[in-house]
Design an enzyme around this catalytic site. Structure first.
Site, PDB file in Angstrom:
ATOM      1  N   TYR A  67       0.637  -5.727  -4.138  1.00  0.00           N
ATOM      2  CA  TYR A  67       0.853  -5.719  -2.436  1.00  0.00           C
ATOM      3  C   TYR A  67       0.504  -4.365  -1.894  1.00  0.00           C
ATOM      4  CZ  TYR A  67       1.907 -10.617  -2.448  1.00  0.00           C
ATOM      5  OH  TYR A  67       1.932 -12.137  -2.608  1.00  0.00           O
ATOM      6  N   SER A  68       1.351  -4.055  -1.107  1.00  0.00           N
ATOM      7  CA  SER A  68       1.170  -2.794  -0.339  1.00  0.00           C
ATOM      8  C   SER A  68       1.277  -1.554  -1.205  1.00  0.00           C
ATOM      9  CB  SER A  68       1.769  -2.458   0.964  1.00  0.00           C
ATOM     10  OG  SER A  68       1.318  -3.271   1.982  1.00  0.00           O
ATOM     11  N   ALA A  69       1.666  -1.420  -2.389  1.00  0.00           N
ATOM     12  CA  ALA A  69       1.748  -0.224  -3.055  1.00  0.00           C
ATOM     13  C   ALA A  69       0.338   0.074  -3.566  1.00  0.00           C
ATOM     14  CB  ALA A  69       2.523  -0.606  -4.370  1.00  0.00           C
ATOM     15  N   LYS A  71      -1.863   0.751  -1.229  1.00  0.00           N
ATOM     16  CA  LYS A  71      -2.226   1.522  -0.009  1.00  0.00           C
ATOM     17  C   LYS A  71      -2.008   3.168  -0.886  1.00  0.00           C
ATOM     18  CE  LYS A  71      -0.906  -0.773   3.975  1.00  0.00           C
ATOM     19  NZ  LYS A  71      -0.411  -2.202   3.635  1.00  0.00           N
TER      20      LYS A  71
END
Length: 392
Positions: A67-69, A71
């Site tokens: 997921y947002s890791a 980014k």
């Protein structure tokens, strides 16, 4: 008892104990943790089940969507372009992406995209999911969108739109999609097992996620029973028209099945990075120092990439947050391992970061996605790392 594979260096045994405890007490099903210290791996552990349906075990080479890791990996690509003199974070986005100037956005600098200050957290008209996965329709929709607040006056977590916004800048500057740029310029030189856009021949290595709801759904609890400091957040998440919810309704349908092969094969630089904990930790280690003779950021790039750009009440999360140009910075709710750390967490519990002061690069990934996870599992491991460092 869950079988734990891998190795820990002498003195880092507390991390193995904490990792096993996450399975025994904190709900892990399949997971991995990796720690680099001053450029060398000192923890590389994995265990549990990669797929509950088939019983497939988690192995050394199991891949996990984080997921947002993701980014943090995408931000690293941006700062490589800056380091090479190909991208100026203070230049208007429209310098590189002319269509972006529409609807009053001509003056927005690239830096505000990275630090969640652009006010482009949602869309007036969601894009069909199949078109969003194809990239260009979503980029065009964001270029045409009017910001929901005056850019630069506030910040709010661009949970999904961030990937297309930042990724399109990478594409315009480098001539390559963000996933391809990451693969060629970061993953291949460092030998990272990490992908933004999963190749078809890697699909069989991917763990299957299991989603769980929190034990208590605060949106169903009488407001007067909720702690006062959480009430505004609960009110926001209870309102389908709030920015907190609209930030995640930019596609039609808004729910995205991140277990699906179509979603994993697409490039979603905010949310569908897939790799090993080893790959993420090695990348962060190469940001703060040399890893097998390779270093991604020179010291000046590291300093500029991790300088605080936005802090305070987040318009989307309705809670305090801090961002540099692309990375999360430590807060009370996300302390990482100290005030000088930088990195990014991911939905449901994953976390990856580095800290040049301690020389630590850390990554924890798992397939049990617990909604509203407060970082307890990652936090247990980080505490064990700090305990280990105190013994050196």
């Amino acid at each position: 008892m869950t079988m734990i594979g891998g190795e820990v260096a002498v003195g880092f045994e507390p991390v193995r104990e904490a990792f096993a405890e996450n399975f025994a007490r904190h709900g892990d099903i399949g997971a991995a943790v990796c720690v680099y210290w001053h450029g060398r791996p000192v923890v590389d552990l994995w265990g549990g089940t990669a797929d509950l349906d088939t019983g497939r075990p988690w192995t050394r080479d199991t891949l996990q969507l984080v997921y947002s890791a993701t980014k943090g990996a995408t931000a690293t690509a941006v700062h490589l372009l800056v380091q090479r003199g190909e991208l100026d974070l203070d230049a208007p986005v429209a310098t590189y992406w002319p269509e972006f100037a529409a609807n009053g956005k001509a003056g927005i600098p690239v830096r505000w995209l990275l630090s969640h200050q652009a006010g482009l957290v949602t869309l007036d008209q969601p894009v069909p999911l199949t078109e969003a996965l194809a990239w260009h329709p979503m980029a065009a929709a964001l270029a045409a969108q009017r910001p929901v607040w005056t850019p630069g006056t506030a910040h709010g977590y661009h949970g999904r739109t961030w990937g297309w916004l930042v990724g399109e800048v990478i594409r315009r500057v480098s001539g390559r999609t963000p996933g391809r740029f990451f693969a060629e310029e970061i993953a291949t030189p460092l030998g990272l097992d990490f992908f933004i856009g999963l190749p078809a021949d890697e699909r069989d290595r991917v763990s299957r996620m299991v989603h769980s709801k929190p034990e208590v759904d605060f949106t169903t609890v009488p407001l007067e029973s909720i702690p006062e400091d959480l009430r505004d957040q609960v009110i926001a998440w209870s309102d389908p028209n709030s920015l907190s919810n609209r930030a995640y309704t930019v596609t039609d349908p808004s729910a995205i099945d991140f277990n699906s092969s179509e979603v994993q094969a697409a490039e979603l630089p905010a949310s569908n990075g897939i790799g090993t904990a080893r790959g993420l930790a090695r990348m962060y280690a190469a940001l703060i120092g040399e890893v097998d003779g390779l270093r991604l950021f020179v010291p000046e790039t590291l300093m500029l990439a991790t300088k605080e750009q936005a802090a305070g009440m987040d318009q989307v999360l309705v809670a305090p947050s801090r961002f540099s140009s692309g990375y999360q910075l430590p807060t009370t709710d996300n302390p990482m391992n100290g005030p000088n750390a930088f990195g990014h967490n991911g939905r449901g519990g994953s976390l990856a970061f580095a800290d040049s002061e301690t020389g630590i690069a850390f990554a924890y990934i798992m397939n049990h996605i617990i909604s509203g996870d407060s970082g307890a599992r990652a936090g247990t491991l980080v505490c064990a790392v700090l305990d280990s460092l105190s013994r050196q």
